[in-house]
Write an enzyme that holds these catalytic residues in place. Structure first.
Site, PDB file in Angstrom:
ATOM      1  CD  GLU A  85      29.963  39.269 -43.482  1.00  0.00           C
ATOM      2  OE1 GLU A  85      29.398  38.373 -42.841  1.00  0.00           O
ATOM      3  OE2 GLU A  85      30.895  39.051 -44.277  1.00  0.00           O
ATOM      4  CE  LYS A 279      32.510  35.417 -45.391  1.00  0.00           C
ATOM      5  NZ  LYS A 279      31.529  36.294 -44.721  1.00  0.00           N
ATOM      6  CG  ASP A 295      48.844  40.685 -49.989  1.00  0.00           C
ATOM      7  OD1 ASP A 295      47.647  40.431 -50.196  1.00  0.00           O
ATOM      8  OD2 ASP A 295      49.743  40.424 -50.810  1.00  0.00           O
ATOM      9  CG  HIS A 392      23.870  38.583 -40.844  1.00  0.00           C
ATOM     10  ND1 HIS A 392      25.183  38.981 -41.013  1.00  0.00           N
ATOM     11  CD2 HIS A 392      23.305  38.626 -42.076  1.00  0.00           C
ATOM     12  CE1 HIS A 392      25.397  39.244 -42.278  1.00  0.00           C
ATOM     13  NE2 HIS A 392      24.272  39.038 -42.954  1.00  0.00           N
TER      14      HIS A 392
END
Length: 437
Positions: A85, A279, A295, A392
């Protein structure tokens, strides 16, 4: 028609690719070449990758980056991050620099307990199962002595076991809840080995227990497995400063702080906002989890379950203004390790630990929590000031240019052009078309 295959795992890598190309890629030479282009030129590294999982055909690369200037408990860090991202590393780096100039991050591990369960059916009397558990408890502990020998030497091992009755929710459902300390190991294999051995002992002892007089009274083990929900393996990270230090373009420090706190309160209240809010936190956490060979699926599952621990899904971060001081903090469960698994196998993972100055598991928990907090601060700051898309899309510009197969010169022109302009896919396409014509 695509043909089924037998013995696929026993084929060589070349044979696997040949079968895949014939059945699913129309023998497209470009597709085959892409798989080969991503093989590592170093044969020993490629073989290491081939051995990680079954049926390896190639490697899937993600960028390995660092976010510098993290001051955590008075110690400087450059934090390795693996992510696709575009804005994650930039946002983390900006937040790190911002808080470095205001005293840095404070972090502490609250607890490190992990857990697992032996799930079983039991339809007999409550008195009998309780009596049996008290009788067999010491034997369950004794049965794993050889498994936990090395772990105990390091100060870890089984902490406690208890019987939990859930038959009021699911008829006949009971489980043995076991808690563990696994120190610098994530501990999944250790915990699962202990649970399976205890389950075997549990059933063996039950077969000769006199109180279980009828066949249907004997407990029947269904499964034994660790839990990725680890609310007792908890870490806290926070930042704070005088409200006046938060002043930014268009906002006084007090205006910024109040708007920021309100944004966090919204994420605490509204699930739809909370999911995206959290998130964003995991953008930072996962990137470091991946870089250190841990993990990320287990971490994600445990963190999101923790966000819903009060019967509704809510923000993982908190903010307040008190006596002119702004405080922003996070508490999250993180079961991670610095030994075992990929942590000592993957060359870049080993390098990541070197960059982090070889932390133990507790130190890694702190770093991860800080990465999540920094990411969330950067996101919320953008949301309440310029909006999330400005920064972004600036970072996404290069992705769009690469999709358009822009040359090096075209990229430089585009970067200059969009320095003071809004970035959108359509705007970039139009700019390139005009440039090329």
């Amino acid at each position: 028609m695509n043909q089924p295959v037998t013995g696929f795992s026993k084929k060589s890598k070349a044979e696997k690719i040949e079968w895949l190309a014939k059945n699913y890629l129309q023998n497209n030479p470009e597709s085959i070449q892409i798989l080969r282009d991503y093989w590592n030129e170093n044969d020993s590294i490629q073989q290491l990758h081939d051995d990680f999982i079954e049926n390896t055909l190639s490697n899937y690369y993600l960028p390995f980056a660092v976010a510098p200037n993290f001051l955590i408990n008075e110690k400087m860090y450059a934090i390795p991050m693996v992510t696709e991202e575009s804005s994650v590393v930039a946002a983390a780096s900006n937040a790190a620099k911002f808080w470095m100039e205001r005293g840095g991050f404070k972090a502490e591990v609250i607890s490190t307990e992990k857990n697992g369960q032996i799930h079983f059916n039991y339809f007999g009397s409550e008195k009998s199962i309780n009596s049996f558990f008290e009788t067999v408890k010491s034997k369950l502990r004794a049965s794993i002595e050889s498994i936990e020998k090395n772990m105990k030497k390091r100060g870890g091992g089984l902490l406690d076991i208890s019987l939990v009755d859930k038959s009021h929710i699911l008829d006949g459902f009971f489980y043995i809840h076991a808690t563990f300390e696994t120190l610098d190991a994530m501990g999944a294999n250790f915990i699962n080995s202990c649970l399976e051995q205890m389950a075997h002992t549990f059933e063996e002892e039950a077969a000769t227990f006199e109180a279980f007089s009828k066949e249907n009274e004997f407990p029947e083990v269904i499964m034994s497995i660790l839990s990725n929900y680890v609310p007792e393996c908890l870490v806290r990270a926070e930042v704070s400063c005088n409200v006046s230090e938060l002043a930014t373009s268009g906002f006084t420090g007090n205006q910024f702080a109040e708007k920021f706190v309100r944004a966090i309160e919204i994420a605490k209240t509204e699930t739809r906002r909370a999911v995206t809010h959290n998130k964003g936190i995991m953008n930072g956490v996962d990137a470091v989890v991946l870089a250190t060979g841990n993990d990320f699926r287990a971490v994600e599952a445990g963190v999101h379950a923790y966000a819903a621990r009060n019967s509704y899904y809510s923000s993982l971060t908190h903010a307040k203004i008190e006596d002119g001081i702004f405080t922003f903090w996070i508490e999250i469960p993180l079961a991670v390790g610095t030994i075992g698994g990929l942590t000592s196998l993957h060359p870049l993972t080993k390098l990541a630990f070197e960059i982090l100055q070889k932390p133990n598991a507790k130190e890694l928990m702190k770093i991860l929590a800080v990465a999540g907090l920094a990411q969330n601060f950067a996101a919320v700051r953008s949301l309440i000031t310029t909006g999330i898309q400005k920064g972004h899309m600036k970072m996404h510009l290069m992705n769009i240019l690469n999709q358009m197969h822009a040359s090096k010169e075209e990229k430089q022109n585009a970067l200059s052009h969009f320095e003071t302009r809004a970035v959108s896919h359509n705007a970039v396409v139009q700019f390139l078309e005009k440039l090329r014509n």
